[in-house]
Each structure stands twice: as structure tokens, then as C-alpha cells.
Design a protein around this motif. Structure first.
Motif, PDB file in Angstrom:
ATOM      1  N   CYS A   1      28.340  -6.439 -12.919  1.00  0.00           N
ATOM      2  CA  CYS A   1      29.413  -7.406 -12.640  1.00  0.00           C
ATOM      3  C   CYS A   1      28.733  -8.731 -12.343  1.00  0.00           C
TER       4      CYS A   1
ATOM      5  N   MET B   1      29.771 -10.723  -9.997  1.00  0.00           N
ATOM      6  CA  MET B   1      29.671 -10.671  -8.541  1.00  0.00           C
ATOM      7  C   MET B   1      30.065  -9.267  -8.087  1.00  0.00           C
ATOM      8  N   TYR B   2      29.406  -8.752  -7.065  1.00  0.00           N
ATOM      9  CA  TYR B   2      29.778  -7.441  -6.554  1.00  0.00           C
ATOM     10  C   TYR B   2      30.724  -7.609  -5.366  1.00  0.00           C
ATOM     11  N   CYS B   3      31.992  -7.237  -5.626  1.00  0.00           N
ATOM     12  CA  CYS B   3      33.035  -7.416  -4.602  1.00  0.00           C
ATOM     13  C   CYS B   3      32.828  -6.375  -3.512  1.00  0.00           C
TER      14      CYS B   3
ATOM     15  N   CYS C   1      34.790  -3.052  -3.607  1.00  0.00           N
ATOM     16  CA  CYS C   1      34.857  -2.406  -4.929  1.00  0.00           C
ATOM     17  C   CYS C   1      35.109  -0.905  -4.819  1.00  0.00           C
TER      18      CYS C   1
ATOM     19  N   GLY D   1      32.160  -1.782 -13.762  1.00  0.00           N
ATOM     20  CA  GLY D   1      31.535  -3.033 -14.067  1.00  0.00           C
ATOM     21  C   GLY D   1      32.511  -4.031 -14.716  1.00  0.00           C
TER      22      GLY D   1
ATOM     23  N   ARG E   1      36.942  -9.549 -13.938  1.00  0.00           N
ATOM     24  CA  ARG E   1      37.060 -10.459 -12.792  1.00  0.00           C
ATOM     25  C   ARG E   1      36.359 -11.781 -13.106  1.00  0.00           C
TER      26      ARG E   1
ATOM     27  N   HIS F   1      41.575 -10.491 -12.364  1.00  0.00           N
ATOM     28  CA  HIS F   1      41.593  -9.967 -10.997  1.00  0.00           C
ATOM     29  C   HIS F   1      41.389 -11.128 -10.022  1.00  0.00           C
TER      30      HIS F   1
END
Ligand code: SF4
Length: 438
Positions: A126, A128-130, A133, A172, A203, A231
Motif C-alpha cells: 500500500c 500508506m499503511y492505515c 487496516c 494491499g 486508497r 476509501h
């Protein structure tokens, strides 16, 4: 939104670099040193970053970092991007794989849970890693897309499964893949005659809008009907950059929907959602779902009550256009799929009359026609097809093809089996001796 040139890390970055998604991806903030140059870290954030025990790695695009408030620990952008030590807490109700995606994967990287559609997981990367998640069990594990050989096994499964008419490409984030790889994937799916719809879940327009380039968009538009679900969780994510990205996608004729996650302390307020949804509609994005936060491990601090989601829908329905009202869903733990929840508008139901309430609280009666039975439209062919692929579940009760649906474990059935076993034993013990003369 801060001007990136005011942040020491990027003071020498050119606009060309800033607007290049490859630059954004390879300059993500991944360590405490870089992050401390952008925001004032709290002890909780420092602890999470220092002890390196996070299940989900940290990576924040420089673009998304400029949306963070450097001094406000409750900034909704920062809370989505910066880990805290709360992620190390596992609640009793947490699961490693709450939606049982691994269980319903006939081949690695493809989830077939619903009757006519499936999820194709093409990358664990990704932009950015939310922090909330739901796929944190594998998101960012190797931080790279799958090879064509790995994806091919899933494509082969789709090809030999004709019920699959709708494929959602996700990860991802599939838009972190290079154009050529995406094009190969979309071409492979489009060659399968029974795949009617292709969807992409991403996203990227919220966290790395630079990825939406002219060349990407002109490649995507070859594969209609193609839908994209974006998203966005907070109105602060709507910026001139994300607006431009959304408009480019919409101009390419791609229908856009938005999926938000309901997150405690970030967007658990009807006014925030109302503002977000109004902004999305202006950008030609239809709010599609609000998800109750899943029971993934380490994210219990982001969860709200289910009632909060219903309250948000109550606040929106009737108070603003229906276009701005998404469906609030709980994705059933264990793989049962999405369950829609909404406020109760049906107060009573009698013979030919239903009592309803509206958004103001006005209670009203609707009178049904004397003859409300449905008539057959004579579409025999459709009927035949429908009955061959009957959806099962409650629809079978409505069709009249089943009398009841029962849980697999039913106490009264267990008792009945026990009685039958006991009776069998008794009849064996009390049976008369066989007559020697017969
Ligand atoms: S973009 Fe999606 S898959 Fe990636 S970390 Fe965020 S929520 Fe998870």
C-alpha cells in the motif's frame, strides 16, 4: 494542509519530484527520525516506533504527511497514519483473520465467499499503511506486488468458475502496481467471457493522489465496465490533489464509490460524515459503504459501538440527499459477508397497513392495495436460470422452496437424536428371543 517546502526534509524537493508517484512511494516515511522532523511525537507514538513490535509496518507518503497536524495528537489524519503502542493490545474478541478470508480462498490470493463475485488480492503493498487496516495480517508483509505467475493461479480459478461475474481487485492497494502489470491483469480478466464487471478497491486517491496519471487513466478506460471504490474517511482528505485525481477518474467514465471505515476518535460523528459525503458527491463519488471496524487484532481502540453507525445513518437519512447516504454494514466475523444495519422505520405491520416513521419522527400509515400479489411476467428463461442458481438463505423461504432454515447445531435436534439412540438400545434389550420353530 502544509506546504511541503516548509518541512526541512523536503525543502529541496522540486514540484516535478513531488508530483511523481514513484518519488512519493520511494520517499515514504518509515522511521522515527524522519517522522520527528514532521510532527512532535508523543511518548505513546515513540514507544510504538522504538520497540519495533508492530504487526503492521509504518509507511506514510510525504503527501499524506503534509495533511497531519504537527502538534495535535488527535488529528484525524495523524491517527490514521502514525502507530501507537495501543496496537500491541489484543482484545479477547480479536481475530487474526476476522473475515475468514484465508478459509474461503480456493487458491492463494483469491477469496470466493459470495455466490457470484470474488476478491483478487494482487499485492500486499500500500502507499500508506492505515493503522486500522483489517488485512494487517499480510498488508506490508513484503511490500511488493505478486508476480504474474502467482496471480495466474487465481485467474485460472476465475476462468474455470463461470458463476463469477464480478471481480474486485484489491490487496494491499492494486494502484501501487505499475501500469504494465495492471494492464496485463485487466486484459487477462477481460478475456474471460463470464467476467462482466471489474472493480478496483484503492486508497490511492486519498493518500497518494499523484498516482492518478494521464497514462494510468487512459489505460484503465479500455476496460469498461470498470468501477473504482475509493476509501476516504475524513473531509480533511479532500484536497486540491485528491480532487484532481477523482475528477480524472470520473472524466474517464469510471463510476466511483466510496467505502469509509467508522473509526473512534477519527470520524465517529455524523457531522464529519455529512461533510465528507457532501464533498465526495461534489467530486462525483457516491458514498457506498460505512464499515463497522472489523475485529482484527490490535485495532480495538479504533472500534465504536454498532449503535454509533446506526446513529450516523439516522442523522443522514432525510436530512440530506439520499445520494449522500451509504449503507452501514458489519462484515460478519467468520466470513458471513456484509450485514446492512439501519434505523428502524417500520413501526408496525397489519393487514394491508404499515405504520412508518420518517426522519422527523412523523408517524404515518401506508395502505397497501387490495390485491398485492405479484404477477408472473412470463420471463420463463430468467426463471429457469434463477432457480438453477438459487441464492439460498432466506430467499429460499420466500421462494417457497424451503420450509425453514436451521442452525447447524440445534439443541432440540441433539435431544431428538439422543432419544432415538436410547429407544434403539431399549428395543434391542427388550426384543423377544427368536422362536426356534420359525
Ligand atoms: S490501503 Fe487498505 S489494505 Fe492498505 S493499509 Fe490501508 S486499509 Fe489496509
Amino acid at each position: 494542509m502544509r506546504d511541503y517546502r516548509e518541512i526541512s526534509l523536503w525543502k529541496n524537493v522540486t514540484p516535478e519530484e513531488w508530483n511523481d508517484w514513484h518519488w512519493q512511494l520511494s520517499n515514504r516515511i518509515t522511521d522515527i527520525e524522519a517522522l520527528s522532523e514532521i510532527i512532535t511525537l508523543t511518548p505513546e507514538e515513540k514507544k510504538a516506533l522504538n520497540d519495533d513490535l508492530l504487526e503492521l509496518r509504518m509507511a506514510i507518503t510525504p503527501y499524506y504527511a503534509t495533511l497531519m497536524d504537527p502538534n495535535d495528537v488527535n488529528c484525524p489524519i495523524r491517527m490514521q497514519a502514525v502507530p501507537t503502542s495501543k496496537e500491541r493490545y489484543t482484545a479477547e474478541e480479536d481475530f487474526y483473520d476476522p473475515l475468514a478470508e484465508d478459509r474461503y480462498a480456493p487458491v492463494p490470493g483469491f477469496v470466493h465467499r459470495y455466490p457470484d463475485r470474488g476478491i483478487l488480492l494482487v499485492t500486499d503493498q500500500c502507499s500508506m499503511y492505515c493503522r486500522f487496516c483489517t488485512r494487517r495480517r499480510f498488508a506490508g508483509e513484503v511490500d511488493r506486488p505478486k508476480s504474474r505467475e502467482e496471480i495466474q493461479a487465481a485467474i485460472d480459478y476465475i476462468e474455470r468458475t463461470p458463476v463469477l461475474r464480478d471481480i474486485l481487485i484489491t490487496g494491499g492497494d492494486p494502484l501501487t502496481m505499475e501500469d504494465e502489470n495492471l494492464e496485463w491483469l485487466l486484459m487477462s480478466l477481460r478475456r474471460i467471457p463470464h467476467v462482466e464487471i471489474i472493480r478496483i478497491g484503492t486508497r490511492v486517491p486519498a493518500v497518494m493522489p499523484q498516482r492518478i496519471t494521464r497514462s494510468l487513466v487512459s489505460m484503465l478506460r479500455q476496460f469498461h465496465p470498470l468501477w473504482i471504490n475509493v476509501h476516504f474517511n475524513h473531509p480533511k482528505e479532500i484536497t486540491p490533489y485528491s480532487t484532481r485525481a477523482l475528477n480524472m477518474l470520473a472524466d474517464a467514465g469510471i463510476p466511483l464509490g466510496n467505502q469509509s471505515v467508522l473509526l473512534r476518535g477519527i470520524n465517529d460523528c455524523p457531522y464529519i460524515f455529512k461533510e465528507l459525503f457532501h464533498k465526495l458527491l461534489v467530486n462525483r463519488v457516491r458514498p457506498y459503504y460505512i464499515y463497522q471496524c472489523d475485529l482484527s487484532r490490535g485495532i480495538s481502540h479504533f472500534r465504536t459501538s454498532v449503535g454509533k453507525g446506526i446513529e450516523i445513518i439516522e442523522f443522514l437519512r432525510g436530512h440530506t440527499t439520499g445520494m449522500a447516504v451509504p449503507t452501514f454494514v458489519v462484515d460478519a466475523p467468520g466470513g458471513g459477508g456484509k450485514i446492512p444495519l439501519m434505523p428502524n422505520y417500520l413501526l408496525a405491520q397489519g393487514e394491508r397497513r404499515v405504520v412508518l416513521r420518517n426522519f422527523e419522527g412523523t408517524i404515518t400509515v401506508y395502505t397497501e392495495p387490495e390485491d398485492a400479489s405479484s404477477h408472473c411476467h412470463g420471463c420463463k428463461e430468467i426463471c429457469m436460470r434463477q432457480s438453477m442458481s438459487s441464492g439460498g438463505g432466506v430467499s429460499e423461504l420466500l421462494e417457497g422452496s424451503r420450509l425453514q432454515l436451521e442452525p447447524q447445531v440445534l439443541k432440540r435436534e441433539e435431544r431428538r437424536h439422543q432419544w432415538m439412540e436410547e429407544k434403539k438400545d431399549q428395543s434391542l434389550n427388550t426384543s423377544k428371543p427368536e422362536c426356534p420353530f420359525l
